[in-house]
Design a protein around this motif. Structure first.
Motif, PDB file in Angstrom:
ATOM      1  N   PRO A 418       0.818  -1.220   0.000  1.00 23.74           N
ATOM      2  CA  PRO A 418       0.000   0.000   0.000  1.00 23.74           C
ATOM      3  C   PRO A 418       0.854   1.273   0.000  1.00 23.74           C
ATOM      4  N   GLU A 419       1.980   1.245   0.689  1.00 27.27           N
ATOM      5  CA  GLU A 419       2.847   2.426   0.744  1.00 27.27           C
ATOM      6  C   GLU A 419       3.296   2.861  -0.647  1.00 27.27           C
ATOM      7  N   THR A 420       3.609   1.891  -1.498  1.00 25.19           N
ATOM      8  CA  THR A 420       4.040   2.208  -2.862  1.00 25.19           C
ATOM      9  C   THR A 420       2.931   2.905  -3.639  1.00 25.19           C
ATOM     10  N   LEU A 421       1.704   2.478  -3.431  1.00 23.91           N
ATOM     11  CA  LEU A 421       0.574   3.121  -4.101  1.00 23.91           C
ATOM     12  C   LEU A 421       0.383   4.556  -3.601  1.00 23.91           C
ATOM     13  N   TYR A 422       0.461   4.733  -2.295  1.00 23.28           N
ATOM     14  CA  TYR A 422       0.164   6.043  -1.710  1.00 23.28           C
ATOM     15  C   TYR A 422       1.199   7.109  -2.065  1.00 23.28           C
ATOM     16  N   ILE A 423       2.466   6.731  -2.171  1.00 24.61           N
ATOM     17  CA  ILE A 423       3.518   7.718  -2.420  1.00 24.61           C
ATOM     18  C   ILE A 423       3.373   8.356  -3.804  1.00 24.61           C
ATOM     19  N   SER A 424       2.611   7.707  -4.699  1.00 25.69           N
ATOM     20  CA  SER A 424       2.426   8.279  -6.039  1.00 25.69           C
ATOM     21  C   SER A 424       1.646   9.587  -5.987  1.00 25.69           C
ATOM     22  N   TYR A 425       0.852   9.790  -4.957  1.00 27.18           N
ATOM     23  CA  TYR A 425       0.040  11.009  -4.869  1.00 27.18           C
ATOM     24  C   TYR A 425       0.890  12.271  -4.686  1.00 27.18           C
ATOM     25  N   PRO A 426       1.705  12.388  -3.632  1.00 24.03           N
ATOM     26  CA  PRO A 426       2.477  13.632  -3.483  1.00 24.03           C
ATOM     27  C   PRO A 426       3.463  13.873  -4.613  1.00 24.03           C
ATOM     28  N   ILE A 427       4.020  12.801  -5.187  1.00 29.61           N
ATOM     29  CA  ILE A 427       4.936  12.979  -6.310  1.00 29.61           C
ATOM     30  C   ILE A 427       4.203  13.614  -7.486  1.00 29.61           C
ATOM     31  N   SER A 428       3.019  13.093  -7.797  1.00 27.93           N
ATOM     32  CA  SER A 428       2.262  13.623  -8.932  1.00 27.93           C
ATOM     33  C   SER A 428       1.779  15.049  -8.668  1.00 27.93           C
ATOM     34  N   TRP A 429       1.409  15.362  -7.440  1.00 28.88           N
ATOM     35  CA  TRP A 429       0.975  16.726  -7.120  1.00 28.88           C
ATOM     36  C   TRP A 429       2.077  17.746  -7.374  1.00 28.88           C
ATOM     37  N   ALA A 430       3.272  17.454  -6.914  1.00 27.50           N
ATOM     38  CA  ALA A 430       4.388  18.391  -7.058  1.00 27.50           C
ATOM     39  C   ALA A 430       4.721  18.640  -8.529  1.00 27.50           C
ATOM     40  N   LEU A 431       4.780  17.579  -9.314  1.00 28.94           N
ATOM     41  CA  LEU A 431       5.126  17.722 -10.729  1.00 28.94           C
ATOM     42  C   LEU A 431       4.037  18.486 -11.481  1.00 28.94           C
ATOM     43  N   THR A 432       2.786  18.199 -11.176  1.00 28.05           N
ATOM     44  CA  THR A 432       1.684  18.858 -11.880  1.00 28.05           C
ATOM     45  C   THR A 432       1.599  20.331 -11.527  1.00 28.05           C
ATOM     46  N   PHE A 433       1.833  20.677 -10.261  1.00 23.95           N
ATOM     47  CA  PHE A 433       1.831  22.090  -9.880  1.00 23.95           C
ATOM     48  C   PHE A 433       2.881  22.867 -10.659  1.00 23.95           C
ATOM     49  N   ALA A 434       4.076  22.323 -10.790  1.00 24.52           N
ATOM     50  CA  ALA A 434       5.146  23.011 -11.507  1.00 24.52           C
ATOM     51  C   ALA A 434       4.741  23.311 -12.950  1.00 24.52           C
ATOM     52  N   ALA A 435       4.111  22.333 -13.604  1.00 31.70           N
ATOM     53  CA  ALA A 435       3.695  22.530 -14.991  1.00 31.70           C
ATOM     54  C   ALA A 435       2.574  23.570 -15.088  1.00 31.70           C
ATOM     55  N   HIS A 436       1.609  23.514 -14.176  1.00 35.21           N
ATOM     56  CA  HIS A 436       0.517  24.498 -14.178  1.00 35.21           C
ATOM     57  C   HIS A 436       1.043  25.913 -13.957  1.00 35.21           C
ATOM     58  N   PHE A 437       2.012  26.057 -13.080  1.00 37.17           N
ATOM     59  CA  PHE A 437       2.548  27.380 -12.771  1.00 37.17           C
ATOM     60  C   PHE A 437       3.190  28.010 -14.001  1.00 37.17           C
ATOM     61  N   VAL A 438       3.925  27.209 -14.764  1.00 31.26           N
ATOM     62  CA  VAL A 438       4.546  27.709 -16.000  1.00 31.26           C
ATOM     63  C   VAL A 438       3.472  28.164 -16.983  1.00 31.26           C
ATOM     64  N   PHE A 439       2.410  27.365 -17.121  1.00 33.32           N
ATOM     65  CA  PHE A 439       1.346  27.741 -18.051  1.00 33.32           C
ATOM     66  C   PHE A 439       0.610  28.994 -17.575  1.00 33.32           C
ATOM     67  N   TYR A 440       0.412  29.138 -16.266  1.00 38.18           N
ATOM     68  CA  TYR A 440      -0.244  30.336 -15.739  1.00 38.18           C
ATOM     69  C   TYR A 440       0.523  31.593 -16.160  1.00 38.18           C
ATOM     70  N   ILE A 441       1.832  31.564 -16.036  1.00 43.40           N
ATOM     71  CA  ILE A 441       2.652  32.730 -16.407  1.00 43.40           C
ATOM     72  C   ILE A 441       2.484  33.048 -17.891  1.00 43.40           C
ATOM     73  N   ILE A 442       2.493  32.003 -18.727  1.00 44.30           N
ATOM     74  CA  ILE A 442       2.335  32.202 -20.176  1.00 44.30           C
ATOM     75  C   ILE A 442       0.964  32.792 -20.491  1.00 44.30           C
TER      76      ILE A 442
END
Length: 462
Positions: A418-442
């Motif tokens: 279960p730990e392996t499944l759960y850790i995918s959440y914070p990793i995906s959140w961080a990466l997605t926020f970074a991409a959204h932030f770049v698009f917001y500026i554009i």
């Protein structure tokens, strides 16, 4: 259009007090809406047993999957109505309101049919264990009888939010929520109806909240007044709602699909882990909606200010709402994790279930502020009218990554936990926020740096 005491001026004045006035009632409303399901989970967990808890809890991700597409359309309603209010286009606003309620009724009926016909087949595809399949299917079928009411409430609430009214939906959900809890206890403890009882209680409470929303809109004045005789979808308005709302809905569906895949993987660990996961996920839901209230504020405030030509406030809205969402996520996420024992104990008195829930809270709930950052930056983006690009970013950065994670990392024998499944959440959140932030500026650079109209004119327009 004059403002009532329940509305908020979004186009002038200090932002933080206005955003808090908007977000706090919405936060409370969302918490109450979650209590519909939480009351189900708590009552069956305490009075019906572990299998009933697993049956109700395991349906959460599936219900979200089936409803998020249409709830995304409510986001389209919110953005369009906010922009029309800001621009003072009252004729188009009236058409938008009647079309939106019509869409709510139609989509709710469609979901009811799907739930009634395919509940068992869908649950079997999710690898729901045989010992809980019958109860899960029963709960799901009855729950989906309330879909028309849920959709009408959410579309109606989106209309009221567009003009800054988040208080009355709170009052209606408070009344319906109290009735839901009372009926839960009566149906389960007194009449021994198990999962059937909690599902019936939820359906009844949903129709009460929807009825109150409709009554409010029918007694509004001017462009906001709803007439049942005029309830029909307008083709051009539907297209405008779909342009904003459909990508948001598709994003919600794929988000939920990734959660269904993870839920299916969780199901492979048995009823105890399923029950612990369900309880922890329920607690996390309260943290999420507390944060999401500021995302809705950012979306609505941005929509009104873009419609009114108040472009200099866009960055301020994003920063203010984002800071609030980050703070709420940090405090609430870590707070729930630290208080795991009494909080999970509300759902079950089994030490094994509590231990399983604690694992999820560590990996998902404690870093929830990352999800808040990802969520809140999307609000101003959609408020500016962009919907397809943030949807694509979210699908790639969050959903696809989780699916790939399950298909690769989780399949390695030593990582099949279960730990392996759960850790995918914070990793995906961080990466997605970074991409959204770049698009917001554009995207922000495509809008004027100066206001099209002075603050006084913008305020007078609404």
């Amino acid at each position: 259009m004059s403002k009532s005491r329940s509305e908020i001026d979004m186009c002038s004045g200090p932002l933080l007090p206005s955003i808090l006035m908007f977000a706090l009632p919405l936060m409370a409303s969302s918490v109450l809406q979650l209590l519909f399901n939480a009351a189900d989970v708590i009552v069956v967990g305490r009075f019906a047993g572990e299998n009933s808890l697993a049956a109700v809890g395991s349906n959460t991700s599936l219900i979200n999957l089936m409803t998020n597409l249409f709830l995304g359309l409510a986001t389209g309603t919110n953005v369009i109505a906010a922009q029309l209010i800001g621009a003072g286009k009252h004729g188009r606003l009236k058409m938008t309101i009647h079309t939106s309620i019509s869409l709510g009724i139609i989509s709710g009926l469609a979901l009811t049919v799907i739930g009634l016909l395919f509940a068992t087949q869908i649950l079997e595809l999710m690898q729901t264990p045989a010992e809980v399949l019958r109860l899960s299917a029963l709960y799901l079928r009855v729950y989906f009888l309330g879909m028309p009411a849920m959709m009408v409430y959410n579309f109606g609430s989106a209309i009221l939010r567009a003009k800054g009214d988040t208080k009355r939906p709170l009052y209606y959900l408070l009344a319906a929520g109290v009735i839901n809890v009372i009926l839960n206890l009566i149906f389960v403890i007194v009449f021994k109806l198990d999962v059937l009882g909690v599902a019936l209680a939820t359906v009844i409470s949903q129709f009460i909240s929807a009825g109150l929303i409709l009554r409010t809109l029918m007694h509004e004045k001017g462009a906001f007044k709803l007439s049942l005789r005029r309830l029909r979808p307008n083709g051009a308005t539907v297209k405008r709602i779909l342009r904003i709302g459909l990508p948001a809905g598709v994003q919600g569906v794929v988000f939920s699909l990734s959660n269904v895949v993870i839920q299916s993987s969780i199901n492979s660990f048995g009823a105890t882990v399923m029950a612990g996961n369900a309880a922890a996920a329920n607690l996390e839901g309260f943290v999420w909606v507390a944060m999401n209230a500021f995302n809705q504020a950012a979306l609505t405030f941005t929509g009104q200010n873009v419609g009114a030509g108040r472009y200099t406030r866009i960055n301020k809205i994003a920063l203010t709402a984002g800071s609030c969402e980050f703070t709420v996520g940090l405090v609430c996420g870590i707070g729930v994790f630290l208080l795991y024992n009494p909080l999970l104990g509300i759902y079950s008195n089994s030490p094994d279930v509590i231990a399983a829930g604690h694992v999820r809270l560590l990996y998902v709930c404690a870093p929830y502020f990352l999800g808040g950052l990802m969520d809140c930056i999307v609000g101003p983006i959609r408020g500016m009218g962009a919907s397809i690009t943030p949807t694509v970013i979210s699908l790639l950065g969050s959903c696809v990554l989780r699916l790939v994670w399950v298909a690769t990392i989780f399949q390695i024998p030593e990582f099949r936990t279960p730990e392996t499944l759960y850790i995918s959440y914070p990793i995906s959140w961080a990466l997605t926020f970074a991409a959204h932030f770049v698009f917001y500026i554009i995207l922000r650079r495509k809008f004027p740096k100066q206001d099209a109209v002075p603050a006084s004119a913008a305020a007078a327009a609404v």
